[in-house]
Design an enzyme around this catalytic site. Structure first.
Site, mmCIF file in Angstrom:
data_model
loop_
_atom_site.group_PDB
_atom_site.id
_atom_site.type_symbol
_atom_site.label_atom_id
_atom_site.label_comp_id
_atom_site.label_asym_id
_atom_site.label_seq_id
_atom_site.Cartn_x
_atom_site.Cartn_y
_atom_site.Cartn_z
ATOM 1 N N HIS A 64 0.795 -1.220 0.000
ATOM 2 C CA HIS A 64 0.000 0.000 0.000
ATOM 3 C C HIS A 64 0.829 1.272 0.000
ATOM 4 O O HIS A 64 0.416 2.279 -0.556
ATOM 5 C CB HIS A 64 -1.046 -0.048 1.100
ATOM 6 N N ARG A 75 -10.313 5.065 -0.840
ATOM 7 C CA ARG A 75 -9.888 4.096 0.177
ATOM 8 C C ARG A 75 -10.140 4.699 1.556
ATOM 9 O O ARG A 75 -9.316 5.445 2.062
ATOM 10 C CB ARG A 75 -8.409 3.761 0.022
ATOM 11 N N ASN A 135 -5.468 -5.840 -8.088
ATOM 12 C CA ASN A 135 -4.280 -6.061 -7.243
ATOM 13 C C ASN A 135 -4.445 -7.337 -6.440
ATOM 14 O O ASN A 135 -3.571 -8.207 -6.438
ATOM 15 C CB ASN A 135 -4.078 -4.910 -6.246
ATOM 16 N N ASP A 136 -5.566 -7.428 -5.759
ATOM 17 C CA ASP A 136 -5.791 -8.629 -4.968
ATOM 18 C C ASP A 136 -6.160 -9.812 -5.845
ATOM 19 O O ASP A 136 -5.732 -10.935 -5.595
ATOM 20 C CB ASP A 136 -6.886 -8.388 -3.928
ATOM 21 N N CYS A 157 -10.608 -0.994 -10.689
ATOM 22 C CA CYS A 157 -9.943 0.042 -9.900
ATOM 23 C C CYS A 157 -8.592 -0.427 -9.348
ATOM 24 O O CYS A 157 -8.010 0.213 -8.505
ATOM 25 C CB CYS A 157 -10.845 0.513 -8.773
ATOM 26 N N ARG A 195 -15.319 2.996 -0.682
ATOM 27 C CA ARG A 195 -15.218 1.592 -0.286
ATOM 28 C C ARG A 195 -15.316 1.508 1.234
ATOM 29 O O ARG A 195 -14.688 2.295 1.934
ATOM 30 C CB ARG A 195 -13.886 1.026 -0.757
ATOM 31 N N GLU A 207 -12.416 -9.296 -6.301
ATOM 32 C CA GLU A 207 -10.967 -9.364 -6.076
ATOM 33 C C GLU A 207 -10.539 -10.699 -5.486
ATOM 34 O O GLU A 207 -9.403 -10.882 -5.094
ATOM 35 C CB GLU A 207 -10.488 -8.189 -5.218
ATOM 36 N N ARG A 261 1.216 -10.200 -2.699
ATOM 37 C CA ARG A 261 1.516 -8.935 -3.370
ATOM 38 C C ARG A 261 2.583 -8.123 -2.650
ATOM 39 O O ARG A 261 3.111 -7.147 -3.168
ATOM 40 C CB ARG A 261 0.227 -8.102 -3.503
#
Ligand code: PEP
Ligand code: MG
Length: 760
Positions: free
Chosen positions: A367, A474, A631-632, A679, A510, A608, A642
Site C-alpha cells: 500500500h 480508500r 491487485n488482490d 480500480c 469503499r 478481487e 503482493r
C-alpha cells in the site's frame, strides 16, 4: 546432534549478518565453517561480475597471500565445475577427477578430500564454498547437507555484504565503485536526491551512520541517556532488593558495570570524539560486543549478549527521544529510505521536498507503493540487498520504472538519468494539454477515466488531471492517520469533503478494508497468513457497529449531493453481500426515519477474490455495479503475495489466467446489464488500458498520476484495433508474450515513451 547443527548454523548466519562488508563476512564464514565441520581447509571463491572468473577471496588453511590473486575461468577446475553445474561436487580424491586443476601457490597439494557447493542467490551463482581435508575420504551425506544448507542461508547475506562493501569502501577510502541494487518498481519516475534514513524505534541494527554535527553535543546527549538508563535500572534494582538474595541482586551491579566509562561507555565516547554521531557510535560498539558474546562457547556468557543488547536498546531509545525533539529539516530533494516505509513516515516530509522513496521490504503492490504512485513520487520497493543504514546524506539515484537504486553513480550515468528525468517532465507538460479533452478512441468510443483517492491531497491532483469521477476512495486512509476509530460525525465530515470536492461527479466509497498489510495502529490484527485471514468485509461484518457507523456517515454526507456510491471489498460469497446490503439498507432507513431526506446510494461489489469471478453473475444480479480489484485478484489467482519481494517476479499482471478472469467478469456484468469497472493498479497501465477497453470495461479507475498517459494511449487507437488485439492476445499462453505484443503496439503508435527499459 541435529539441534546442535541447527544452533551452529543459526549462530554463523547471525554473525555473518552483522559483518562490516564482504571481506569481513567471508572471513567469518571460512573460519566458522572450518571449525564447525572439523576440516582442515575452508575457502570461498567469488565470481567477478565483469570477467565471470572465480576469484579466491577468503581461506582458512590455504595460502592467504593468494587472496584476491588466484582465480579460475568459468568452468575451469573443480571450483568452476561446481559453479557451472550449480550443484555440489564431493570427491574422495580430487586429483583423480578429470576436471581437477592445481592452482599454483595455493598450497592445496596435500589435501585430497574435496567438497564444493555453489553459493546461489536469486538464481545467480555468486561463488563457491569449498572444504578440503588431507585424508582421502568422502564427506558423508550429513556433512554435504550441512554445507549446502549453510551456503543457501549465506547467499543472501553475501549478496547484501557485497553491496555494503562497495558503499563501505567509499566511506573509508573516499572513492568506491558504483553499485546498483535491484528492487521492484514501486512508483514510476526518476529521482536524484539525498538519502534520509528513517529508522524504526530502538533497533540497534537499523541505526544510520552519520557524522556528528557537534561532537560536544553528541557526547553530552550520550552522557544524559546513559545517566537516564542507569537511574532506571537502579530504581528497578531498589524495588527488587527485598525479593532477591544478595548474590542475585549483585547481578544488577554487573549489569550497570557494562555501561561504565572503563567498559563499553568509554568505547562509545571515543567513537563520538572521532566524529560519529551518538546513535551510530552506540550501535557500532554494541553490535560488536553482542557479536563477541554470542560467539562465546559457554552458554552463560552467550546469554550476556541479551543483556548487552537490552542495555544498548534502552540507551538508544533515550537518544532517539531526545533527537525527536529537535526540529527535523529535510534536504531539498529528499529520498526517504527505510526498512519498511509506512504511510505515516511519508507524511512527515513536506511534499515539495520529497523526491523519492526506497523501501527494503515490500513490493510494488504494497500500500505504501500505491500511495507513492498516487502522489507521483518515484519509488523502489523490495531493495533487499541495500545497506540502508549506511546511506544517510548520500546521493542516490532511483529508477522507479525498473526498480533499481544506483549508489555512487559514475558521472555519465548520473547525467543519463538527469536527461531522463528532464524528458519525463517534458512528457508531463505535453500531456497537460489533454486535461480538458475527453478520453475517446480515434473511432469515437468514450471510456471515462476515474481516479483512486485516499488523501485530501489526491483531490486537487485528480481534478487537475481531468478525472471524471472517483472509482475507489480508500476510506482506510483517514482511519490510518488517527489514533482511534473516527466517530460517525467525524467520518461524515471527511466524506462530505470528498463528495463535495467532486460533485456532481460520482464518488465510489469503499467500506473499511483493513487487515492484510493494512493494520490500524489502534486495532492491531496479528495472524498467520493475514491476506487469507480477517480482512475487508470479514472484519466489518464481525463488527456491525463499525460498519454501520461508516455507512451511516457516508449516506448522511450524501444528503443534498447524490453522487455517492458504496463499494464492498473482499466479498467471497453471496451471503456476505446480502448481509452487507441488509446493513446498508438498515442504516439508510434509520437516517430517513431520523428525518434526513436522502436516497439509497448504488451499492457495488469488488471482484478481487477468485470465487467472486466464478460467481460474478450472481453478484451482479444483486448489486448495482461490479468493480475489479486487480491487485488482490492477481495475488489470489496466482498465489503470489503482493507484498513479498521474493516472489514479486511471479506477480504477472498480464498472466493469461488474469486476462481470462477479467473477460469473465466483464461478460457477467454485460449479461446482467450492470456496469463493470476496474480500480486496481492495472487500470493505470497504458498497455493494459487497451485490453480493458476491448473487454468492455466501462470505467477505468487509477491513480491520478497515471491518468494522462492512459488518456493519451486510448486517444491514439481505435476500438476496432483494440478488439483485434484482444483476440490475438487471448490466444497467447505466456505473460511475457502478452507483454511483448502490447509493447509492440505502443511502439507502432509512437507511444514508446510509455515503455521504460533500464537505461543502464
Ligand atoms: C485491489 O485489490 O485491486 C484494490 C483496488 O484494492 P487495494 O489495493 O486497496 O487492496
Ligand atoms: Mg483489494
Amino acid at each position: 546432534m541435529a539441534a546442535m547443527m541447527l544452533e551452529t548454523l543459526r549462530n554463523i548466519v547471525q554473525e555473518v549478518n552483522a559483518a562490516e562488508g564482504l571481506n569481513d563476512a567471508l572471513n567469518i564464514i571460512v573460519k566458522r565453517v572450518r571449525d564447525a565441520m572439523g576440516t582442515e581447509v575452508c575457502s570461498v571463491y567469488m565470481r567477478d561480475e565483469h570477467s565471470g572468473r572465480l576469484v579466491f577471496r577468503a581461506t582458512e588453511g590455504l595460502n592467504p597471500e593468494q587472496i584476491g590473486e588466484a582465480s579460475l575461468a568459468p568452468g575451469q577446475g573443480l571450483v568452476g565445475l561446481v559453479a557451472s553445474r550449480e550443484e555440489p561436487v564431493n570427491l574422495e580424491d580430487a586429483e583423480r577427477h578429470a576436471s581437477f586443476q592445481l592452482l599454483e601457490g595455493l598450497g592445496e597439494e596435500s589435501f585430497h578430500a574435496f567438497l564444493g557447493v555453489p553459493i546461489i542467490h536469486q538464481r545467480d551463482v555468486l561463488g563457491v564454498l569449498v572444504i578440503q581435508q588431507a585424508k582421502r575420504r568422502r564427506f558423508d551425506e550429513s556433512e554435504e547437507a550441512f554445507l549446502v544448507t549453510m551456503s543457501a542461508q549465506l547467499a543472501g547475506v553475501i549478496a547484501h555484504a557485497r553491496v555494503t562493501g562497495a558503499v563501505q569502501e567509499e566511506l573509508h577510502a573516499g572513492a568506491g565503485g558504483p553499485a546498483r541494487v535491484n528492487g521492484i518498481p514501486g512508483a514510476p519516475g526518476i529521482a536524484i536526491g539525498t538519502a534520509v534514513v528513517v529508522s524504526p524505534v530502538a533497533d540497534l541494527y537499523a541505526v544510520p551512520r552519520k557524522k556528528a554535527a557537534s561532537r560536544r553535543q553528541e557526547l553530552r546527549a550520550f552522557k544524559v541517556a546513559l545517566a537516564a538508563v542507569r537511574s532506571d535500572i537502579e530504581a528497578v534494582s531498589e524495588n527488587l532488593r527485598g525479593e532477591m538474595s544478595p548474590e542475585d541482586h549483585a547481578l544488577f551491579d554487573v549489569y550497570l558495570g557494562i555501561l561504565d566509562d572503563s567498559a563499553i561507555g568509554g568505547e562509545v565516547a571515543r567513537l563520538i570524539k572521532a566524529g560519529q554521531w551518538a546513535q551510530g557510535a552506540l550501535s557500532e560498539v554494541m553490535i560488536r560486543h553482542i557479536r563477541h558474546f554470542e560467539r562465546m562457547e559457554h552458554s552463560y556468557l552467550r546469554e550476556r549478549a541479551v543483556d548487552v543488547k537490552d542495555l544498548g536498546t534502552r540507551v538508544l531509545a533515550y537518544l532517539q527521544d531526545e533527537a525527536k525533539k529537535e526540529l527535523k529539516t529535510y534536504p531539498e530533494q529528499t529520498i526517504l529510505v527505510g526498512e519498511e516505509l509506512t504511510a505515516s513516515a511519508l507524511g512527515e516530509v513536506p511534499r515539495e521536498r520529497l523526491a523519492g522513496l526506497i523501501s527494503v521490504r515490500g513490493s510494488g503492490n504494497s500500500h505504501v507503493a500505491i500511495l507513492a504512485r498516487a502522489m507521483g513520487v518515484p519509488t523502489v520497493m523490495g531493495a533487499v540487498d541495500l545497506p540502508y543504514t549506511r546511506l544517510q546524506d548520500r546521493e542516490v539515484v532511483i529508477d522507479g520504472y525498473n526498480g533499481i537504486v544506483h549508489l555512487n553513480p559514475l558521472p555519465e550515468v548520473r547525467a543519463r538519468f538527469q536527461e531522463l528525468a528532464d524528458q519525463d517532465q517534458a512528457v508531463s507538460r505535453d500531456l497537460e494539454s489533454l486535461r480538458d479533452l475527453p478520453c475517446e478512441t480515434l473511432d469515437g468510443h468514450r471510456l471515462p477515466l476515474w481516479v483512486n483517492t485516499g488523501l485530501m491531497a489526491d483531490v486537487t491532483r485528480s481534478l487537475e488531471q481531468g478525472a471524471e469521477g472517483v472509482g475507489l476512495y480508500r476510506t482506510e486512509v483517514p482511519f490510518l492517520l488517527r489514533d482511534r476509530f473516527p466517530s460517525e460525525e467525524e467520518q461524515r465530515q471527511i466524506y462530505r469533503e470528498q463528495l463535495e470536492a467532486f460533485a456532481p461527479r460520482p464518488v465510489t466509497m469503499r467500506t473499511l478494508d483493513i487487515g492484510g498489510d493494512k493494520a490500524l495502529p489502534y486495532f492491531p490484527i496479528a495472524e498467520d497468513n493475514p491476506f487469507l485471514g480477517w480482512r475487508g468485509i470479514r472484519v466489518t461484518l464481525d463488527h456491525p457497529e463499525i460498519f454501520l457507523a461508516q455507512v451511516r456517515a457516508m449516506i448522511k454526507a450524501n444528503a443534498g449531493l447524490g453522487n455517492l456510491r458504496i463499494m464492498l471489498p473482499m466479498i467471497s460469497n453471496i451471503a456476505e453481500l446480502e448481509e452487507a446490503m441488509g446493513l446498508i439498507h438498515r442504516g439508510h432507513r434509520e437516517i430517513v426515519q431520523e428525518g434526513t431526506e436522502v436516497a439509497l446510494p448504488p451499492i457495488g461489489v469488488m471482484v478481487e477474490v477468485p470465487s467472486a469471478v466464478y460467481q460474478a453473475r450472481a453478484l451482479a444480479r444483486r448489486a448495482d455495479f461490479l468493480s475489479v480489484g486487480s491487485n488482490d485478484l492477481t495475488q489470489y489467482l496466482l498465489a503470489v503475495d503482493r507484498n513479498n519481494s521474493r516472489v514479486a517476479d511471479l506477480y504477472h499482471s498480464f498472466h493469461p489466467a488474469v486476462l481470462q478472469a477479467l473477460c469473465t467478469v466483464a461478460e457477467a456484468g454485460r449479461a446482467e446489464g450492470k456496469p463493470v469497472s476496474i480500480c486496481g493498479e492495472l487500470a493505470g497501465d497504458p498497455l493494459a488500458a487497451v485490453l480493458l477497453l476491448a473487454m468492455g470495461y466501462e470505467v477505468l479507475s487509477m491513480n491520478a498520476t497515471a491518468l494522462p498517459r492512459v488518456k493519451k494511449t486510448l486517444r491514439s487507437i481505435t476500438r476496432t484495433d483494440a478488439l483485434e488485439l484482444l483476440e490475438e492476445v487471448m490466444l497467447l499462453e505466456h505473460s511475457a508474450a502478452v507483454l511483448q505484443r502490447l509493447q509492440r503496439l505502443m511502439t507502432e503508435r509512437g507511444l514508446q515513451q510509455f515503455i521504460h527499459a533500464p537505461p543502464v
